[in-house]
Design a protein around this motif. Sequence first.
Motif, short mmCIF file in Angstrom:
data_model
loop_
_atom_site.label_atom_id
_atom_site.label_comp_id
_atom_site.label_asym_id
_atom_site.label_seq_id
_atom_site.Cartn_x
_atom_site.Cartn_y
_atom_site.Cartn_z
N LEU A 166 50.42 47.75 31.96
CA LEU A 166 49.31 47.69 33.00
C LEU A 166 49.06 46.19 33.16
N VAL A 167 48.60 46.05 34.61
CA VAL A 167 47.75 44.74 34.87
C VAL A 167 46.79 45.06 35.65
N VAL A 168 45.47 44.42 35.48
CA VAL A 168 44.21 44.83 36.29
C VAL A 168 43.88 43.66 37.14
N LEU A 169 43.94 43.61 38.24
CA LEU A 169 43.34 42.61 39.05
C LEU A 169 41.86 42.44 39.17
N ASN A 170 41.56 41.38 39.07
CA ASN A 170 39.81 41.26 39.35
C ASN A 170 39.96 40.49 40.82
N SER A 171 38.41 40.82 41.22
CA SER A 171 38.26 40.28 42.32
C SER A 171 37.53 39.05 42.27
N PRO A 172 37.63 37.88 42.95
CA PRO A 172 37.03 36.59 42.78
C PRO A 172 35.96 36.54 43.73
N ASN A 173 35.63 37.53 44.48
CA ASN A 173 34.50 37.51 45.58
C ASN A 173 33.14 37.76 44.66
N LYS A 174 32.04 37.51 45.60
CA LYS A 174 30.80 37.53 45.15
C LYS A 174 30.44 39.11 44.79
N ASN A 175 29.93 39.02 43.63
CA ASN A 175 29.42 40.45 43.23
C ASN A 175 30.58 41.34 42.62
#
Length: 238
Positions: A166-175
């Motif tokens: 599995l690969v989990v994509l994180n968001s680079p956006n604020k909060n």
Amino acid sequence: MDTSLKNKKVLITAGPTREYIDPVRFISNESSGKMGYAIAEALHQMGADVILVSGPVFITSTFPKDRIKNVLTGKEMYLECKKYFDSIDIAVFCAAVADYAPKVTSNIKIKKIESETILELQKNIDIAFEFGIVKKIKQKSIGFALETNNIHENAINKLEKKNFDLVVLNSPNKNEGFGYNTNKITIIDADLSVHVFPIKEKKEVALDIINFIEKTYQEALPENHNLANSSVSFPLQF
């Protein structure tokens, strides 16, 4: 909570690394370690046998201190993780290990002499890639990715290159990522299906990720787990 992950040996990495230029200066990033610690805490509460290898963080955690292995550099993190490669059932590579480290490290503080200087870097060891090489059939590994462009393509390249399940994509956006108590993730599995989640508290995100880990580790989840209520799933298309 009834879970098939009880007593499973799980290795988790969390936080940033520090790649030292001299005794007081280093290369690092803004990873807080909160996501990795949240996963470790949840798995521990479920009865999993968890080892947490942590970079330098400032977190108040319920996770047992004697199960935390504190490290500073990427090399130290790799050497600590390597001790468990043969015995673990699952690896969760959540740490933001610096991609590069100074080629030469000074033992004394470098004085400011010239108006310009050149810092030569060398590629750091890729812990997840090294585990992917030696990973056994029954072992599972989960990776994390923070992408700003060509998001799905880069994530799939990472999934295949590092032999992730599995690969989990994180968001680079604020909060939604580094330093915050909330996160917005997308999970891509080995079938290249994409599962999109709304923004949630990281403790809730940890449970979403663990549900997928459990699903990956066994053929079907227990009846009391219902992924359909927590995510939107669709096949990956380019």
